[in-house]
Design an enzyme around this catalytic site. Structure first.
Site, mmCIF file in Angstrom:
data_model
loop_
_atom_site.group_PDB
_atom_site.id
_atom_site.type_symbol
_atom_site.label_atom_id
_atom_site.label_comp_id
_atom_site.label_asym_id
_atom_site.label_seq_id
_atom_site.Cartn_x
_atom_site.Cartn_y
_atom_site.Cartn_z
ATOM 1 N N CYS A 92 5.446 3.293 9.879
ATOM 2 C CA CYS A 92 5.484 3.455 8.472
ATOM 3 C C CYS A 92 6.156 5.590 8.229
ATOM 4 C CB CYS A 92 4.186 3.472 8.152
ATOM 5 S SG CYS A 92 3.712 4.241 6.276
ATOM 6 N N GLU A 93 7.270 4.842 7.369
ATOM 7 C CA GLU A 93 7.098 6.351 7.079
ATOM 8 C C GLU A 93 6.450 7.108 5.773
ATOM 9 O OE1 GLU A 93 10.243 4.907 3.299
ATOM 10 O OE2 GLU A 93 11.511 5.080 4.928
ATOM 11 N N HIS A 94 5.459 6.693 5.293
ATOM 12 C CA HIS A 94 5.053 7.071 4.491
ATOM 13 C C HIS A 94 3.879 7.616 4.990
ATOM 14 C CE1 HIS A 94 5.839 3.395 1.534
ATOM 15 N NE2 HIS A 94 6.575 4.500 1.222
ATOM 16 N N HIS A 95 2.833 7.552 6.246
ATOM 17 C CA HIS A 95 1.989 8.336 6.941
ATOM 18 C C HIS A 95 2.610 8.221 8.772
ATOM 19 C CE1 HIS A 95 0.113 5.873 3.835
ATOM 20 N NE2 HIS A 95 -0.070 6.735 3.602
ATOM 21 N N GLN A 133 8.429 -1.862 6.289
ATOM 22 C CA GLN A 133 8.734 -3.711 6.233
ATOM 23 C C GLN A 133 9.599 -3.979 6.019
ATOM 24 O OE1 GLN A 133 5.487 -5.899 7.828
ATOM 25 N NE2 GLN A 133 5.740 -7.326 7.192
ATOM 26 N N HIS A 161 -1.028 -3.052 10.098
ATOM 27 C CA HIS A 161 -0.205 -1.459 9.470
ATOM 28 C C HIS A 161 -1.668 -0.728 9.368
ATOM 29 C CE1 HIS A 161 3.493 -2.188 7.174
ATOM 30 N NE2 HIS A 161 3.319 -3.657 7.161
ATOM 31 N N CYS A 163 -2.085 2.009 8.619
ATOM 32 C CA CYS A 163 -2.150 2.787 7.788
ATOM 33 C C CYS A 163 -3.150 2.152 6.803
ATOM 34 C CB CYS A 163 -0.900 3.327 6.459
ATOM 35 S SG CYS A 163 0.200 2.401 6.109
#
Length: 199
Positions: A92-95, A133, A161, A163
């Site tokens: 995941c590019e956010h976390h 995703q 996920h 996250c």
């Protein structure tokens, strides 16, 4: 007097622009969270973490042309082709936490088919990048559409996920489903229904 390993760690701290950039940065992270890099269990962790990250993001260095490797063939076949339950792992590019699950791909050929192993390889290439995703699903569909110009393409991805599971709302059983429908899979409800029924 410093041990050999302590000297090596000092070199990495002093030379962040060396070939060991990623290893150096992981060493910094481990120190910042309050751990001791000289503890036995962490002696080689920066190197192992750097190697793992390079593998998990290896999709940036892959060439689609080499993956396809001329494995596109003329064939007088126009029924639906489906490859389902393709396992994938991504970040995941956010976390920068993992998400993983299964990908189902279908297409309606227009006189051209693609080698069976190439579809999972396309999934892997885009999965091994920092992702969301939704975009991952679309990229797989658009790449297949561009490669063989079929009548239609459908991609469905189901994933868990970290996250969502290990932080934040901490929902262990949650799953996310995304789809990308192109061509007849988008415009023809019967084609879409057949694909969804088959997977």
């Amino acid at each position: 007097m410093k041990t050999k390993q302590e000297s090596e760690i000092d070199i990495k701290r002093e030379t962040p622009n060396s070939a060991n950039d990623l290893e150096f940065l992981y060493a910094q992270i481990i120190e910042k969270i309050g751990e001791d890099l000289n503890r036995q269990g962490l002696e080689r962790t920066p190197l192992r973490a750097a190697t793992a990250m390079e593998f998990l993001t290896s999709g940036y260095k892959q060439d689609l042309t080499k993956i396809l490797n001329q494995a596109i063939f003329d064939e007088d076949y126009d029924e639906m082709v489906i490859v389902k339950d393709i396992e994938f792992y991504s970040l995941c590019e956010h976390h920068i936490l993992p998400f993983w699950g299964k990908c189902h791909v279908g297409y309606l050929p227009r006189k051209r088919i693609i080698g069976l192993s190439k579809i999972p390889r396309i999934v892997d290439m885009f999965s091994r990048r920092l992702q969301v995703q939704e975009r991952l699903t679309r990229e797989i569909a658009e790449t297949l559409e561009s490669a063989i110009e079929p009548t239609g393409v459908g991609v469905v991805m189901e994933a868990q996920h970290m996250c969502m599971m290990a932080r934040g709302v901490e929902k262990q059983a949650s799953k996310m489903t995304t789809n990308a429908m192109l061509g007849t899979f988008r415009h023809d409800s019967a084609t879409r229904a057949e694909f969804l029924r088959c997977i």
